[in-house]
Design a protein around this motif. Structure first.
Motif, PDB file in Angstrom:
ATOM      1  N   UNK A  16       0.825  -1.208   0.000  1.00  0.00           N
ATOM      2  CA  UNK A  16       0.000   0.000   0.000  1.00  0.00           C
ATOM      3  C   UNK A  16       0.861   1.261   0.000  1.00  0.00           C
ATOM      4  N   UNK A  17       1.962   1.239   0.727  1.00  0.00           N
ATOM      5  CA  UNK A  17       2.879   2.379   0.740  1.00  0.00           C
ATOM      6  C   UNK A  17       3.513   2.592  -0.629  1.00  0.00           C
ATOM      7  N   UNK A  18       3.900   1.513  -1.280  1.00  0.00           N
ATOM      8  CA  UNK A  18       4.490   1.603  -2.623  1.00  0.00           C
ATOM      9  C   UNK A  18       3.486   2.202  -3.601  1.00  0.00           C
ATOM     10  N   UNK A  19       2.241   1.748  -3.534  1.00  0.00           N
ATOM     11  CA  UNK A  19       1.203   2.269  -4.428  1.00  0.00           C
ATOM     12  C   UNK A  19       0.991   3.762  -4.174  1.00  0.00           C
ATOM     13  N   UNK A  20       0.953   4.163  -2.922  1.00  0.00           N
ATOM     14  CA  UNK A  20       0.753   5.582  -2.592  1.00  0.00           C
ATOM     15  C   UNK A  20       1.908   6.434  -3.109  1.00  0.00           C
ATOM     16  N   UNK A  21       3.142   5.947  -2.954  1.00  0.00           N
ATOM     17  CA  UNK A  21       4.312   6.681  -3.444  1.00  0.00           C
ATOM     18  C   UNK A  21       4.260   6.806  -4.967  1.00  0.00           C
ATOM     19  N   UNK A  22       3.901   5.723  -5.641  1.00  0.00           N
ATOM     20  CA  UNK A  22       3.824   5.751  -7.108  1.00  0.00           C
ATOM     21  C   UNK A  22       2.740   6.709  -7.592  1.00  0.00           C
ATOM     22  N   UNK A  23       1.617   6.763  -6.913  1.00  0.00           N
ATOM     23  CA  UNK A  23       0.551   7.697  -7.301  1.00  0.00           C
ATOM     24  C   UNK A  23       1.013   9.143  -7.133  1.00  0.00           C
ATOM     25  N   UNK A  24       1.699   9.426  -6.042  1.00  0.00           N
ATOM     26  CA  UNK A  24       2.235  10.764  -5.820  1.00  0.00           C
ATOM     27  C   UNK A  24       3.268  11.126  -6.874  1.00  0.00           C
ATOM     28  N   UNK A  25       4.093  10.172  -7.244  1.00  0.00           N
ATOM     29  CA  UNK A  25       5.101  10.403  -8.274  1.00  0.00           C
ATOM     30  C   UNK A  25       4.447  10.703  -9.613  1.00  0.00           C
ATOM     31  N   UNK A  26       3.419   9.941  -9.973  1.00  0.00           N
ATOM     32  CA  UNK A  26       2.720  10.185 -11.249  1.00  0.00           C
ATOM     33  C   UNK A  26       2.053  11.564 -11.260  1.00  0.00           C
ATOM     34  N   UNK A  44       5.346  17.011 -23.962  1.00  0.00           N
ATOM     35  CA  UNK A  44       6.490  16.234 -23.512  1.00  0.00           C
ATOM     36  C   UNK A  44       6.171  15.623 -22.147  1.00  0.00           C
ATOM     37  N   UNK A  45       6.988  14.683 -21.746  1.00  0.00           N
ATOM     38  CA  UNK A  45       6.827  14.030 -20.449  1.00  0.00           C
ATOM     39  C   UNK A  45       8.025  14.325 -19.562  1.00  0.00           C
ATOM     40  N   UNK A  46       7.811  14.196 -18.282  1.00  0.00           N
ATOM     41  CA  UNK A  46       8.877  14.310 -17.286  1.00  0.00           C
ATOM     42  C   UNK A  46       8.894  13.001 -16.518  1.00  0.00           C
ATOM     43  N   UNK A  47      10.068  12.401 -16.418  1.00  0.00           N
ATOM     44  CA  UNK A  47      10.225  11.146 -15.690  1.00  0.00           C
ATOM     45  C   UNK A  47      11.020  11.388 -14.411  1.00  0.00           C
ATOM     46  N   UNK A  48      10.483  10.921 -13.310  1.00  0.00           N
ATOM     47  CA  UNK A  48      11.173  10.919 -12.028  1.00  0.00           C
ATOM     48  C   UNK A  48      11.501   9.467 -11.700  1.00  0.00           C
ATOM     49  N   UNK A  49      12.598   9.218 -11.010  1.00  0.00           N
ATOM     50  CA  UNK A  49      12.975   7.828 -10.732  1.00  0.00           C
ATOM     51  C   UNK A  49      12.000   7.147  -9.770  1.00  0.00           C
ATOM     52  N   UNK A  50      11.683   5.902 -10.077  1.00  0.00           N
ATOM     53  CA  UNK A  50      10.852   5.089  -9.195  1.00  0.00           C
ATOM     54  C   UNK A  50      11.664   4.600  -8.006  1.00  0.00           C
ATOM     55  N   UNK A  51      11.025   3.821  -7.171  1.00  0.00           N
ATOM     56  CA  UNK A  51      11.685   3.358  -5.946  1.00  0.00           C
ATOM     57  C   UNK A  51      12.969   2.596  -6.221  1.00  0.00           C
TER      58      UNK A  51
END
Length: 188
Positions: A16-26, A44-51
């Motif tokens: 659940x924490x991973x999903x929440x972090x990924x949603x915030x990142x998106x 254009x897109x902007x990419x931030x690094x995942x976990x």
């Protein structure tokens, strides 16, 4: 309680924490992509690094845009974790006065990389254009005009000290050849 219930809790909470972090990142990537698209004059897109990428990131670059063999920029920029995090925290109103230099640097990085996305290959030109667009990025993320100008000035002052030689141009000044608005006396 069933014997497998503690195991489910141990597995479910990190997921659940991973999903929440990924949603915030998106959400952050989408917000930053809108700003970058405005500067680039195209979608254009902007990419931030995942976990996992955060753990393996050893790059010294705060951001990058790749150009193909014909000199065309990619449709995205990759930003490092510090830049993404500072921009997200700033947009969410979670930065304070002690973090202004980091925020100014992150704002400038997004503006600089967005200039590359617009097709500017030359690092000195992209850096100069980025400095002039730092206030725009700050306002786009919620700063009032005075705060945005102050942060742009901080970025300008920092780059005067930290920019490598190939990121500098004698034409990066009010009225210079790289001035995006030569009719205005506002600089950057």
């Amino acid at each position: 309680m069933r014997p497998y219930a503690p195991l489910l809790i141990v597995v479910a909470i990190p997921l659940l924490l991973i999903v929440a972090v990924q949603q915030g990142q998106r959400r952050n990537e989408h917000r930053l992509a809108e700003i970058a698209s405005s500067i680039a004059g195209r979608d254009v897109d902007v990419h931030c690094p995942g976990l996992l990428a955060r753990l393996a990131d050893v790059s010294a670059h705060a951001g990058s845009v790749f150009f193909d063999e014909r000199g065309r920029p990619a449709d995205f920029t990759d930003l490092d974790q510090e830049t993404c995090s500072e921009l997200d925290r700033f947009a969410e109103g979670k930065t304070g006065p002690s973090e202004e230099e980091k925020v100014a640097r992150a704002l400038h990085v997004l503006a600089h990389e967005s200039s590359h996305l617009a097709g500017v290959r030359d690092e000195a030109a992209a850096d100069c254009y980025g400095l002039q667009r730092t206030a725009f990025v700050a306002e786009s993320l919620g700063a009032d005009p005075a705060e945005a100008e102050r942060l742009a000035r901080l970025a300008l002052d920092e780059r005067a000290i930290t920019a490598p030689a190939d990121y500098r141009s004698s034409e990066c000044h009010d009225g210079g050849a790289l001035d995006l608005d030569p009719d205005s006396a506002v600089w950057p």
